[in-house]
Design a protein around this motif. Sequence first.
Motif, PDB file in Angstrom:
ATOM      1  N   TRP A  72       0.829  -1.055  -0.021  1.00 45.23           N
ATOM      2  CA  TRP A  72       0.051  -0.130   0.194  1.00 45.23           C
ATOM      3  C   TRP A  72       0.890   1.365   0.223  1.00 45.23           C
ATOM      4  O   TRP A  72       0.630   2.207  -0.634  1.00 45.23           O
ATOM      5  CB  TRP A  72      -1.010   0.022   1.011  1.00 45.23           C
ATOM      6  CG  TRP A  72      -2.006  -0.893   1.134  1.00 45.23           C
ATOM      7  CD1 TRP A  72      -2.096  -2.140   0.338  1.00 45.23           C
ATOM      8  CD2 TRP A  72      -3.222  -1.235   1.967  1.00 45.23           C
ATOM      9  NE1 TRP A  72      -3.103  -2.917   0.503  1.00 45.23           N
ATOM     10  CE2 TRP A  72      -3.867  -2.177   1.449  1.00 45.23           C
ATOM     11  CE3 TRP A  72      -3.698  -0.396   2.868  1.00 45.23           C
ATOM     12  CZ2 TRP A  72      -4.891  -2.672   2.315  1.00 45.23           C
ATOM     13  CZ3 TRP A  72      -4.971  -0.872   3.646  1.00 45.23           C
ATOM     14  CH2 TRP A  72      -5.464  -1.995   3.263  1.00 45.23           C
ATOM     15  N   VAL A 101      -7.781   0.189  -6.648  1.00 44.59           N
ATOM     16  CA  VAL A 101      -7.812  -1.008  -5.505  1.00 44.59           C
ATOM     17  C   VAL A 101      -8.550  -2.330  -6.278  1.00 44.59           C
ATOM     18  O   VAL A 101      -9.702  -1.939  -6.913  1.00 44.59           O
ATOM     19  CB  VAL A 101      -8.562  -0.554  -4.210  1.00 44.59           C
ATOM     20  CG1 VAL A 101      -8.633  -1.518  -3.214  1.00 44.59           C
ATOM     21  CG2 VAL A 101      -8.000   0.537  -3.593  1.00 44.59           C
ATOM     22  N   CYS A 107      -8.372   0.719   2.046  1.00 42.53           N
ATOM     23  CA  CYS A 107      -7.097   0.778   1.305  1.00 42.53           C
ATOM     24  C   CYS A 107      -7.171   2.008   0.325  1.00 42.53           C
ATOM     25  O   CYS A 107      -6.263   2.875   0.295  1.00 42.53           O
ATOM     26  CB  CYS A 107      -7.124  -0.441   0.466  1.00 42.53           C
ATOM     27  SG  CYS A 107      -5.664  -0.460  -0.670  1.00 42.53           S
TER      28      CYS A 107
END
Length: 595
Positions: free
Chosen positions: A219, A232, A264
């Motif tokens: 990430w 994502v 995320c």
Amino acid sequence: MKQFIDALVVANESKVTRLLAILRAIQAQYHHIPAAAITQLAELLHIPRTQIIGVIEFYSFFHLQPQGEYEILLSDSITDHMLGQKPLLAYFATQLNVEVGQVRADGLVSLNTTSCTGMCDQGPAGLVNGYPLTRLDKARIDQIAALIEQRVPTSAWPTTLLQVDDNVKQPGLLLTDPLAQGAAIKAVLERGATASLAEIDRSGLRGRGGAGFKTAMKWKFCAEETADQHYVVCNADEGEPGTFKDRVLLQSYAHEVFEGMTVCAAIIGATQGFMYLRGEYLYLHAALEAVLAERRAAGLLGDKILGSELAFDIEICLGAGAYICGEESALIESLEGKMGVPRNRPPYPVTYGYLGKPTVVNNVETFLAAAKIAVHGGAWFAAVGTEKSQGSKILSICGDCAQPGIYEYAFGTSIQRILDDCGAEDVLGVQIGGPSGTFIAQREFGRKLAFEDLATGGSFIVFNSSRNILDIVHNFTHFFAHESCGFCTPCRVGTSLLQKQIDKIVEGHGSAGDVAALEELCQLVKNNSHCGLGQTAANPILSTLERYPELYQGCLKQISDEPGFDLDGALATARRMAQRNDAGAHLAQVGEDHE
Ligand SMILES: Cc1cc2nc3c(=O)[nH]c(=O)nc-3n(C[C@H](O)[C@H](O)[C@H](O)COP(=O)(O)O)c2cc1C
Ligand code: SF4
């Protein structure tokens, strides 16, 4: 048909990236992709016909020739075979009056096999027009045959035939105490992106799809890339035979999975997400769309999520029957509407992913864990497991055990404990991590579930002592040969040669030289293939040759004098070529000679 396709293309905003969705709809409507449809699509999407044909031929759920109005596919997973798939397939063929691999003359029904459908806890399983059939037996097949003859649409079939159970037997850290909707997003908005990433880092979370890459690092790399868009992607392709835990997470924990994707997005700065759902899980599609709609209505997706500046939405894209599309770069190609051929890496998806933009691809379980970590904190997660493998792992347990289903364990749990819990007796061995994983024998049952010992994406198949290990190896080797995407020669030709060589040995036509040659071929395929599929395709053979050499030797006792293919001689040349980095070219020659 013209109107149907015009409307379909408009509904898909004339996007080439939606090619799979468009082809899926045409296949469902016409039971194949007619030539006229290809021509029309090529014009509407401004792409060559050959590109569309290439995509159709790549995916096993698309056909250039008509399939039956009722297309029946039986799962070829080893666990389905252990539950009697072969005689049931023959029974199906008799009851439906159709040969395996054929369409009946009246076009009503076709029958074939397909790679694992992800129902190993409730097999023998199959698909009818893409929807799951579970717990097949003769009585159910009689019922299905009657429904087909009466032309009853599958939507009106008794639900028991198509029912899929969760079978959660042992919930743990992730599967107990469901999160309140929005709790993880709230936590991230309060904490901020940087501090939230630090929590993920503190948790020690590693990817649950198999490779075990540190999630926080992935990430961070993606967040650091400057681009006008980040993506994502949730990898819900779950094609490894014996794995079905993502199916259950999507069926019963979808909010948390989508929440993890949103966490995320907030951290890496993405506004668009995708869930790549394997075609075999079509039955989950409508329910997942409903969850997305519910989340949009609750302000958990879309613009100004929970009143903040965060904007993010998720699109679900269905696969079409290709195991290789679980490999992250092949998955991205597939999301772009192309054949699922793995890309050269580097660059990795975090820098060059979907449409060339920075993209995080994570497994379903990884996103679920991330959502829980966002709420409970990194320390909560890291307190469980081992030093190198923090947290828990969700397993799909199947095969010879009294209680197949979903089990969640802290990393560090012994294989023996897991076998005791699922009611496995008289165990010969366990296949951990599916065909691409490791076969472990009884003497190794003290080993632990952990990245530093036995890692698995989730597949845990138990075999009792009535099973023939070479049957298992035979099944797995055929699986890889079938699923090889064909892009690179060492894998395309190598997996096919492995299959032929195993067939020869299992059928009792092998010599001692054949076993030695087999081992060498395994190394060639492993060391020269382009992606993880080819690099692990020889694992079933290598791990059983190491543990049970006597079984291979035993087959040789019944050697016939039949002259076989001289793999040994051919490999001697391949060995020399391999030193010159051209094993692929030589294997191609070996393959052609063999044909
Ligand atoms: C042939 C092949 C099939 C794969 N299938 C899957 C899959 O079905 N699901 C998955 O999450 N990862 C799969 N992977 C691993 C992915 O490439 C990737 O590592 C993973 O999605 C990253 O997510 P994670 O870090 O959360 O594990 C596969 C890899 C290979 C080589
Ligand atoms: S190793 Fe196999 S699956 Fe991977 S790119 Fe090569 S042919 Fe395709």
